[in-house]
Design a protein around this motif. Structure first.
Motif, PDB file in Angstrom:
ATOM      1  N   HIS A 362       0.851  -1.189   0.000  1.00  0.00           N
ATOM      2  CA  HIS A 362       0.000   0.000   0.000  1.00  0.00           C
ATOM      3  C   HIS A 362       0.891   1.245   0.000  1.00  0.00           C
ATOM      4  CE1 HIS A 362      -3.463  -2.533   0.890  1.00  0.00           C
ATOM      5  NE2 HIS A 362      -2.756  -3.102   1.865  1.00  0.00           N
ATOM      6  N   GLU A 363       0.444   2.276  -0.698  1.00  0.00           N
ATOM      7  CA  GLU A 363       1.169   3.549  -0.731  1.00  0.00           C
ATOM      8  C   GLU A 363       0.161   4.694  -0.667  1.00  0.00           C
ATOM      9  OE1 GLU A 363       4.949   2.411  -3.651  1.00  0.00           O
ATOM     10  OE2 GLU A 363       3.140   3.289  -4.526  1.00  0.00           O
ATOM     11  N   TRP A 364       0.556   5.788  -0.034  1.00  0.00           N
ATOM     12  CA  TRP A 364      -0.245   7.011  -0.125  1.00  0.00           C
ATOM     13  C   TRP A 364       0.672   8.227  -0.062  1.00  0.00           C
ATOM     14  CZ3 TRP A 364       0.043  10.672   3.688  1.00  0.00           C
ATOM     15  CH2 TRP A 364       0.375  10.264   4.984  1.00  0.00           C
ATOM     16  N   GLU A 365       0.203   9.306  -0.663  1.00  0.00           N
ATOM     17  CA  GLU A 365       0.959  10.560  -0.654  1.00  0.00           C
ATOM     18  C   GLU A 365       0.009  11.743  -0.601  1.00  0.00           C
ATOM     19  OE1 GLU A 365       4.296  13.062  -3.263  1.00  0.00           O
ATOM     20  OE2 GLU A 365       4.045  10.898  -3.559  1.00  0.00           O
ATOM     21  N   ARG A 366       0.423  12.729   0.192  1.00  0.00           N
ATOM     22  CA  ARG A 366      -0.308  13.990   0.274  1.00  0.00           C
ATOM     23  C   ARG A 366       0.609  15.124  -0.173  1.00  0.00           C
ATOM     24  NH1 ARG A 366       0.718  17.694   3.225  1.00  0.00           N
ATOM     25  NH2 ARG A 366       1.822  16.382   4.751  1.00  0.00           N
ATOM     26  N   ASN A 367       0.129  15.962  -1.089  1.00  0.00           N
ATOM     27  CA  ASN A 367       0.874  17.139  -1.566  1.00  0.00           C
ATOM     28  C   ASN A 367       0.094  18.407  -1.235  1.00  0.00           C
ATOM     29  OD1 ASN A 367       2.155  15.739  -4.709  1.00  0.00           O
ATOM     30  ND2 ASN A 367       2.659  15.293  -2.602  1.00  0.00           N
ATOM     31  N   THR A 368       0.794  19.409  -0.692  1.00  0.00           N
ATOM     32  CA  THR A 368       0.176  20.706  -0.409  1.00  0.00           C
ATOM     33  C   THR A 368       1.028  21.803  -1.036  1.00  0.00           C
ATOM     34  OG1 THR A 368      -0.736  19.902   1.681  1.00  0.00           O
ATOM     35  CG2 THR A 368      -0.630  22.286   1.367  1.00  0.00           C
ATOM     36  N   ASP A 369       0.382  22.698  -1.791  1.00  0.00           N
ATOM     37  CA  ASP A 369       1.077  23.810  -2.443  1.00  0.00           C
ATOM     38  C   ASP A 369       0.439  25.134  -2.057  1.00  0.00           C
ATOM     39  OD1 ASP A 369       2.258  21.665  -3.888  1.00  0.00           O
ATOM     40  OD2 ASP A 369       2.639  23.024  -5.562  1.00  0.00           O
ATOM     41  N   LEU A 370       1.285  26.100  -1.724  1.00  0.00           N
ATOM     42  CA  LEU A 370       0.836  27.470  -1.496  1.00  0.00           C
ATOM     43  C   LEU A 370       1.727  28.380  -2.325  1.00  0.00           C
ATOM     44  CD1 LEU A 370      -1.120  29.285   0.148  1.00  0.00           C
ATOM     45  CD2 LEU A 370       0.707  29.510   1.853  1.00  0.00           C
ATOM     46  N   ALA A 371       1.142  29.130  -3.264  1.00  0.00           N
ATOM     47  CA  ALA A 371       1.935  29.943  -4.198  1.00  0.00           C
ATOM     48  C   ALA A 371       1.412  31.373  -4.232  1.00  0.00           C
ATOM     49  CB  ALA A 371       1.885  29.334  -5.597  1.00  0.00           C
ATOM     50  N   TYR A 372       2.342  32.311  -4.452  1.00  0.00           N
ATOM     51  CA  TYR A 372       1.961  33.728  -4.562  1.00  0.00           C
ATOM     52  C   TYR A 372       2.843  34.416  -5.586  1.00  0.00           C
ATOM     53  CZ  TYR A 372       1.084  38.602  -3.494  1.00  0.00           C
ATOM     54  OH  TYR A 372       0.766  39.937  -3.604  1.00  0.00           O
ATOM     55  N   VAL A 373       2.211  35.206  -6.459  1.00  0.00           N
ATOM     56  CA  VAL A 373       2.911  36.009  -7.458  1.00  0.00           C
ATOM     57  C   VAL A 373       2.642  37.474  -7.159  1.00  0.00           C
ATOM     58  CG1 VAL A 373       3.202  36.516  -9.903  1.00  0.00           C
ATOM     59  CG2 VAL A 373       2.632  34.189  -9.182  1.00  0.00           C
ATOM     60  N   ILE A 374       3.706  38.265  -6.958  1.00  0.00           N
ATOM     61  CA  ILE A 374       3.551  39.696  -6.687  1.00  0.00           C
ATOM     62  C   ILE A 374       2.941  40.373  -7.910  1.00  0.00           C
ATOM     63  CG2 ILE A 374       4.779  41.839  -6.174  1.00  0.00           C
ATOM     64  CD1 ILE A 374       6.788  40.230  -4.591  1.00  0.00           C
ATOM     65  N   GLN A 375       1.891  41.149  -7.695  1.00  0.00           N
ATOM     66  CA  GLN A 375       1.108  41.704  -8.791  1.00  0.00           C
ATOM     67  C   GLN A 375       1.548  43.100  -9.232  1.00  0.00           C
ATOM     68  OE1 GLN A 375      -1.741  39.681 -10.109  1.00  0.00           O
ATOM     69  NE2 GLN A 375      -0.288  38.354  -9.043  1.00  0.00           N
ATOM     70  N   ASN A 376       2.137  43.881  -8.332  1.00  0.00           N
ATOM     71  CA  ASN A 376       2.483  45.265  -8.658  1.00  0.00           C
ATOM     72  C   ASN A 376       3.808  45.659  -8.028  1.00  0.00           C
ATOM     73  OD1 ASN A 376      -0.203  46.084  -9.940  1.00  0.00           O
ATOM     74  ND2 ASN A 376      -0.901  45.447  -7.909  1.00  0.00           N
TER      75      ASN A 376
END
Length: 415
Positions: A362-376
């Motif tokens: 058995h295998e399991w994986e959890r991925n979490t991503d938090l991303a931000y791009v400066i707009q100005n």
């Protein structure tokens, strides 16, 4: 191979510029410099596990893409120069894939690659010879570490018929994401002289696209791929996307695979279905996926990225007989007045996993991503990304890994 390709590129370049105008070649050219600063920590949690690698490095990727010369047959030239520089690493903590290591496991201080690609265009058909980065179901480059991987060979792309895209190619070498050298194509450590491919996609409507590709890695495997993508609008800001993928893979010269050290890959004869369904509700995306890999051997693919909806940060979920489910959620914070900020979470759970020593792991994986791009402002376009993964395997497999990546990137237009 390198010398032959170099001569072809040079001859095409000289022939193209000896008789036609350079106006479009220069006017349509563009150049950019991509900066990527990356820290990665991979923590092996199982008892008696390997030392936990952690590294920090800076990457530079300079791309120049020319236009085409005037005339019925246009000529062009693309250049890609990549450089990776070590900021923090050691022999004890190497092995994240950010930096190459020497024979003693010591990380290199720097590494890089210079790639040249000659282009020929006639009507809506383009031939590229040299350094390539295809993104196709049967072969794809990897761009999730410091520098991206590349291939060497030739690729023809034609869009003469509206809605139809055709690709034909032969690739002879691969340069991995943490390498400065071009090496022979290979699968499971067994080298091959080339991978050839043919196929394409057709859009029946703007919302329905079907694909078919054939690939053969000489003396390793042959493969057929069928794909279908459909977008169904359900209302204001609401839609459902279905992405279905099927591979049929068979061995091609299996005697060479049977002599490889990974005996679980000694035979290839399998069927691989995987698909996802994604419901978009304005700023929210809810996804579910399923895969079934049946038959003999692991799912074969070149490089590091299989065309699978369950490809994750640590595990591709392509071992023999693997059945897997996926749940995914994404959110765009622009609706809350924070444009550029996004969040995603994916969980994949697999069973029936078969290896050389285990029949039902058995295998399991959890991925979490938090991303931000400066707009100005003066830092507009600078992007930050925090990625975290947890992977666990049981019932005969004992791998336990927690992983964190911090990435800062910026794409600067040079020309």
């Amino acid at each position: 191979m390198k010398n032959a390709l170099g001569k072809v590129i040079l001859s095409c370049f000289v022939a193209g510029f000896s008789s036609v105008s350079l106006a479009d070649f220069l006017e349509d050219s563009k150049a950019s410099l991509y900066l990527r600063n990356m820290y990665m920590n991979r923590d092996f949690r199982q008892e008696g596990g390997r030392p936990s690698p952690r590294e920090w490095a800076q990457g530079f990727t300079l791309r120049f893409e020319s236009g085409f010369t005037e005339g019925p047959i246009g000529f062009g030239l693309d250049v890609m120069a990549q450089l990776g520089v070590k900021l923090d690493s050691s022999q004890e903590h190497s092995g994240t894939g950010l930096l190459p290591v020497d024979g003693r496991g010591r990380p290199e201080d720097e590494f890089g690659e210079l790639g040249l690609t000659a282009k020929l265009r006639a009507s809506k058909t383009v031939v590229r010879l040299g350094t390539l980065q295809p993104q196709l179901p049967v072969i794809a480059y990897n761009d999730v570490r410091l520098l991206s991987s590349t291939y060497t060979g030739g690729l023809l792309t034609s869009q003469e018929i509206n809605g139809l895209t055709l690709n034909f190619g032969r690739l002879d070498e691969i340069n991995l994401r943490d390498s400065s050298s071009n090496d022979d194509m290979n699968y499971s450590g067994v080298e091959s002289k080339y991978l050839e491919l043919a196929g394409g996609s057709y859009s029946f409507t703007p919302r329905l696209t079907a694909s078919y590709y054939y690939a053969r890695m000489k003396d390793i495997y042959q493969q057929n791929f069928f794909g279908l993508v459909h977008d169904l609008p359900l209302g204001d800001g609401v839609s459902l996307r279905s992405d279905l993928r099927y591979f049929n893979s068979k061995g091609d010269g299996e005697d060479r695979l049977r002599s490889a050290s990974r005996v679980d890959r000694g035979r290839i004869d399998n069927h691989f279905f995987n698909g996802t369904w994604t419901l978009t509700v304005k700023a929210h995306k809810f996804g579910a996926g399923y895969q079934r890999l049946s038959g003999d051997g692991d799912f074969p693919f070149p490089g590091l990225d299989p065309y699978s909806t369950n490809l994750s940060m640590y595990n591709p979920f392509t071992k023999a007989e693997t059945d897997a489910w996926q749940l995914r959620y994404e959110y765009d914070f622009s609706t809350l007045g924070i444009p550029g900020l996004t969040f995603s979470n994916k969980h994949v759970k697999a069973h029936n996993v078969k290896t050389a020593t285990v029949d039902n792991a058995h295998e399991w994986e959890r991925n979490t991503d938090l991303a931000y791009v400066i707009q100005n402002g003066p830092l507009k376009g600078v992007n930050f990304r925090l990625r975290n993964a947890s992977f666990r395997a049981s019932n005969g497999l004992k791998t336990q890994v927690d992983e964190t990546r911090i990435i800062i990137g910026y794409n600067l237009s040079v020309w």
